[in-house]
Design a protein around this motif. Sequence first.
Motif, PDB file in Angstrom:
ATOM      1  N   MET A 363       0.809  -1.207   0.000  1.00 37.31           N
ATOM      2  CA  MET A 363       0.000   0.000   0.000  1.00 37.31           C
ATOM      3  C   MET A 363       0.848   1.266   0.000  1.00 37.31           C
ATOM      4  SD  MET A 363      -3.323   0.504   2.332  1.00 37.31           S
ATOM      5  CE  MET A 363      -4.584  -0.659   1.952  1.00 37.31           C
ATOM      6  N   TYR A 389      -6.752   3.379   4.936  1.00 33.55           N
ATOM      7  CA  TYR A 389      -7.318   2.832   3.704  1.00 33.55           C
ATOM      8  C   TYR A 389      -7.876   1.433   3.901  1.00 33.55           C
ATOM      9  CZ  TYR A 389      -5.835   6.982   1.366  1.00 33.55           C
ATOM     10  OH  TYR A 389      -5.719   8.274   0.995  1.00 33.55           O
ATOM     11  N   GLY A 418      -6.018   1.560  -2.606  1.00 26.81           N
ATOM     12  CA  GLY A 418      -5.474   2.289  -1.468  1.00 26.81           C
ATOM     13  C   GLY A 418      -4.081   2.822  -1.767  1.00 26.81           C
TER      14      GLY A 418
END
Lengths: 543, 351
Positions: A363, A389, A418
């Motif tokens: 991420m 996220y 995300g």
Amino acid sequence: MSESLPIVEMRDISIEFPGVKALDGVDFRLFQGEVHALMGENGAGKSTLIKALTGVYKIDGGSIVVGGEERQFHGTRDAQSAGVSTVYQEVNLVTNLTIGENVMLGHEIRGGFGVNWRATHAAATEALARLGLDHLDTHRPLSTLSIAMQQLVAISRAMAVKAKVLILDEPTSSLDAAEVEGLFRVMRTLRDQGVAILFVSHFLDQVYAISDRLTILRNGKYEGEYLTRELDRHALISKMIGKDLGTLSSLGGNRRVEQRDYAAEAPLLAAKGLGRQGSIEPTDLEVHRGEVVGFAGLLGSGRTELARLLYGADRADEGEVTLNGTRVDLRNPADGLGRRIAFSTENRRDEGIIADLTVRENMILAVQAERGWARPIPRKEQDELVEKYITALNVRPADPNRLIKNLSGGNQQKVLLGRWLATNPELLILDEPTRGIDVGAKAEIQEAVAELAEGGVSVVFISSELEEVVRLSERIVVLKDHQKIGEIVNGPAITAQHVVDVIAAHGVEAAAESGIIDAEAGSNPTEAPHANAHVFAAPEEES
Amino acid sequence: MTTVQTPRVDGPVEASASSKLIARVKRVVSSNPSVLPTVAAIVIFVGMVIYGEVAYGRIVQYNTLSNLFINNAHLIILAVGMTFVILTGGIDLSVGSVIALSSVAGVMLANAGWNPWVVIVLMVLIGTVIGLASGILIQYFNVQPFIATLAMMFLGRGLAALLSTRPERLDDESPILWLGEQFKVIDGEKVNDVVITPGVIVALLVVLIAFFVLHRTRTGRTVYAIGGSESSSALMGLAVPRTKVLVYVISGTLSGIAAVVYTSRLGIAQNITGIGWELDAIAATVIGGTLLTGGYGYVLGSVVGALVLGLMNVLITRDGGIPPEMTTIITGGILLVFVLLQRAVTSKRHT
């Protein structure tokens, strides 16, 4: 339905992976001469159940009875010799050998002087003939066939070993409507020959078209076994996701954003004559702030190619791009990222996730890349970002330290979303973000896109599912044969049919040939918003 | 606009034998582009022979061609083993040092009075064991083929040096030398004879058996399938782990055989023998049209590749004017041309 004993009976199956119960007391039975659909969201345990049956995974509890005998297979090979053959979503054949060899590999007919190729190819032809494919020249390389034909060859292979149980794991995901119909014909023939077929598909239309019975899994648990004709779509979907369908349809049905007048505003991004030799003809395009622009077109129509130019993943060799009124030269992804453009690839597995890294690492990747490697993001900030996220996008399981490869396809896609949202983009390009993922995750991603746009982020949304494009986009750019052929301003009156008409009108004979018009007429987007007739061929993937 | 009517000219009706042959080759190549690099290797080999004959003379004659086989028998054997490995998408860097270890050990044992047949079997077995070790490392410990065989390469070289660092000379009466003895098959004028050694016969047998295994057994087809896609092969229920170990065992064993053939010809073994031969074997295999990523290639191509390398040395010696360091440069050049050719072929296949 047959009253005899089931050929496969799995009882109370449990499988545990480190920290998670993948299957928890699941029952499953399969009878001869039926097509049995295994249903569930991504991550519900469909693939795990199949792998338990074929011996790829060891079961931690329960029993598997095949042909009246309790069995625990030790891998594909073992299962195959007991008459259980599997055809996977990705065609698992070898393209460097001939068609005939692929059908017969490992079962070549041997004579006094090693493999008797003449007899082997004859046997291959015979196996192909069983599926009505005897016109194929078994001596030609497999690579000369389309993916759809390769899939049928893979089924021939499964049948060449006298399979009694045929497992088809998402066999239709890379086939177009006509090809799916061909596959179904084959499946019906085999069923009538007494073969037990286990069928997995995300497309509800297909499940209703072909299956006799279905078993539903949810979150690794057994939800129930039903006769397909006795369970309607709404009931099926709510059983799969465990919620009332109403919440989902409200999202899908009313999402069409009211039209704003963009003419007065300067566009965020404007492309003029943007093109690249061999991938996309010169194209004009404008994207306004907070607007969702859909790209629609067949696979290979130039959707992805155009998106890549906008991001700088490929370099345009003509035309220009202005961003916020200044001309920019996008030569590589770093240029795009630096100008707050983010691009989420359609090829999730190879270009998206990094399988052996954790959810957290995946991420923060883009944020880190943007800052440069010399300035690592402090752990605290990482945790905050990732936490934010994971919650916002409802990533399940919500464990930032899990390896991303152990997540289902839909959840991997959320992590990728995300990743790009973390860079705080002004323009987010999503290429097939919902391909191969289940209805629940699909709805969540669509919802996220709509929210982003409301928050002022511009989104370019690319999807093979026309209903989805129509539902989300304010403007639809239609592409065909590597060029933009039209633009539709979305409104309440616009349906997927309009887009199809634009494509069809642009080359009547081509559209008629691929059969898309027929297929489209059969689906009704308002009745089953998530059971999209998947009119355009799009390879799918699942964890 | 007016259309100019051009009279349609039909091609010459009678097709000569050579154009028929070309048409035939064209048909095979177009239906199966993977043979193209191998065909190109053959063309280059023939071209080199013709060039050598025109420029230096005495190439197309019995003794030159016989010597080509005699001097390169060991390389042919190595290239055959390497073909198995590369077809699966692997690589074997240990073959050169297997030759060093096996030949030094063999010569010392023979000189110590061991039965020569036992010695020969042991020499081959040394290769088998090293190949088995590589295979197990690669398959069951998940070590990259490059690293596993690199480790074996150092190990083999080190063991050879441990045994002896001096040239070990095989006793002149040793029966092992019989394998390198030259027999006249056809007695030409002066020294222009067809000569053969048992070593060459061994090499040819190896080629024939390898061809049979690769094209006429399930194991051989599994080798190709693994090169096409290892995961697909496993899902198709093929014996992937066993076959992957096997190709390294084959390569190791053939290295042992190559050591026997080479030692019997020279009569001397040294711990520095065979440095860089793994690369010669890889070069021969690649020149012969085997794709380094696996899945495509023919053992006969590798034989041609080995002969191309051998013939190149002959031509450079004949020329006399080319400095010896040019040999490696030319090898590099030829290799490069072939790799580019392969790229052209693969990219064509993808479109």
